[in-house]
Scaffold this active site. Sequence first.
Site, short mmCIF file in Angstrom:
data_model
loop_
_atom_site.label_atom_id
_atom_site.label_comp_id
_atom_site.label_asym_id
_atom_site.label_seq_id
_atom_site.Cartn_x
_atom_site.Cartn_y
_atom_site.Cartn_z
N LYS A 78 0.84 -1.20 0.00
CA LYS A 78 0.00 0.00 0.00
C LYS A 78 0.87 1.25 0.00
O LYS A 78 1.93 1.28 0.64
CB LYS A 78 -0.90 -0.04 1.24
CG LYS A 78 -1.97 1.03 1.30
CD LYS A 78 -2.86 0.85 2.54
CE LYS A 78 -3.97 1.88 2.62
NZ LYS A 78 -4.84 1.71 3.80
N SER A 153 -9.80 1.64 2.86
CA SER A 153 -8.98 2.42 1.98
C SER A 153 -7.90 1.64 1.22
O SER A 153 -7.35 2.17 0.26
CB SER A 153 -8.29 3.51 2.80
OG SER A 153 -7.41 2.93 3.74
N SER A 177 -9.84 -0.78 7.02
CA SER A 177 -9.26 -0.62 5.68
C SER A 177 -8.54 -1.81 5.09
O SER A 177 -8.22 -1.80 3.91
CB SER A 177 -8.32 0.58 5.66
OG SER A 177 -9.08 1.76 5.53
N1 GLN Z 1 -13.21 3.66 6.30
C1 GLN Z 1 -12.64 4.07 7.53
C2 GLN Z 1 -12.33 5.55 7.51
O1 GLN Z 1 -12.68 6.14 6.56
C3 GLN Z 1 -11.42 3.25 7.83
C4 GLN Z 1 -10.18 3.79 7.26
C5 GLN Z 1 -9.01 2.95 7.58
O2 GLN Z 1 -9.11 1.88 8.18
N2 GLN Z 1 -7.86 3.45 7.23
O3 GLN Z 1 -11.77 6.09 8.41
#
Ligand code: GLN
EC number: 6.3.5.7
Length: 483
Positions: A78, A153, A177
């Site tokens: 990532k 994400s 994420s």
């Molecule tokens: N979807 C969640 C957010 O928007 C989780 C993001 C993540 O785990 N980095 O914060």
Amino acid sequence: MGATDMTLREAAARMAAGERSSEELVRTSLGRIAAVNEKVNAVLEVDSHAIDAARDIDRRRKEGEELGPLAGIPVAVKDNILVRGWRASAGSRILETHTAAYDATVIARLREAGAIPVARTNMDEFAMGSSTESSHFGPTRNPWDLDRVPGGSSGGSAAAVASGMVSVALGSDTGGSVRQPASLCGVVGLKPTYGRVSRYGLIALASSLDQVGPFARTVEDAAILMRAIEGEDPRDATTVGPLETYVPELDQPSVKGLRIGLPKEYFVEGMDPRVKAGVMDAVRAMEAAGATAEEVSLPHARYALATYYLVMPAEASSNLARFDGIRYGYSAGTPSLRETYEMSRGEGFGEEAKRRIMLGAHVLSKGYAEAYYRQALKARTLIRRDFDEAFKTVDVIATPTSPCAAWRMGEKSADPLTMYLADIYTISANLAGIPALSLPCGFSDGLPIGLQLMGRPFSEATLFRAGMTYQSLTTWHTLTPTL
Ligand code: GLN
């Protein structure tokens, strides 16, 4: 058989037998990226030195050198995990030209194990999001249906594994994420116990919630990747060790006697009935294999989303303060310092990053910190206690990973609140610091559904055992999208 179709164990055996080389594996991976990435946009950049690294591994193998457990395996990473010499932009314009000066601990450990980082994967800007639509480098598409989101994400890493670009990848999970995109793309993803994996070299979002985690097709491969990256690190004081490490090669996985809890607060309205059916079928399959299931209660679960969206922006606003146009990345470069700050941040950050920075600054500000941030910390404690209580009677808690399968691109991006609701089942594990595994458990209209298994702190071995048993009983994880 494509190189990415093999499990890590198969790939290792074939390389040891001289039937396959690491160079072939890396070339297959790069070839697949070249063939399908234009459609999927999972990968932002490939490393052409990967072939040299593979040749080096092949040569050392021929010379009889003892190699690490992931020797010659291509891995995707990532865009918020530092790989020395690679760009590390966290999906943001503000870091578009930022080059990593050192390897994150997880990357150093992967290299020690012989793995070869081949590709940098797309993500929501600064890991804020559930759809990978907020990346400055364009959205990633779901390999099962290119009109749909891959989740986020870490959508790039999930889509890279799902579309056969690599067999394993790294992501980060602050509120879901790793698990949510794994679920929406039909692959396996793990959010480790907080403190199990070093965050050194991970671009911080919310430091008390962030963990790096593996993506793979099989639970076994996720476990093998975890074994390579986990453990105490002097550079991250929150890491702990020594750990009980799960060694799939030595284990006969079974769910005999495993007590599964089903939280009554989770199985309520709003959940897609096909998601519910998929999860219940998975629980029944494990019951048939010797597990027992019972209802548990997580009374404070309804506060989790609100708590998360106070704690996370508070920490994010402070972590993102370092991006000021002076020290890193994009700079508007005006003669005035103040204007440089304002314009660099104004032009460098996207909408969602700005929204969260403002939310975070607000909930931490004088007069509001007591009402919002401190209240959220108290709620967080109550949420963690619910899990402590539940784990007195059960070993794992089973839930859907996401309340729905992959949605259409654009469907939720105009309304932040509906996007935040997609995290409803994943954020509690981050707030409580416990491990959670997502694995494919069926389909809804041709789109993958994920089962989430949460466990006690540091009980990854139990989650892996349950997940491996489930995968030995079912074939969901063997299905792949046609691209
Ligand atoms: N979807 C969640 C957010 O928007 C989780 C993001 C993540 O785990 N980095 O914060």
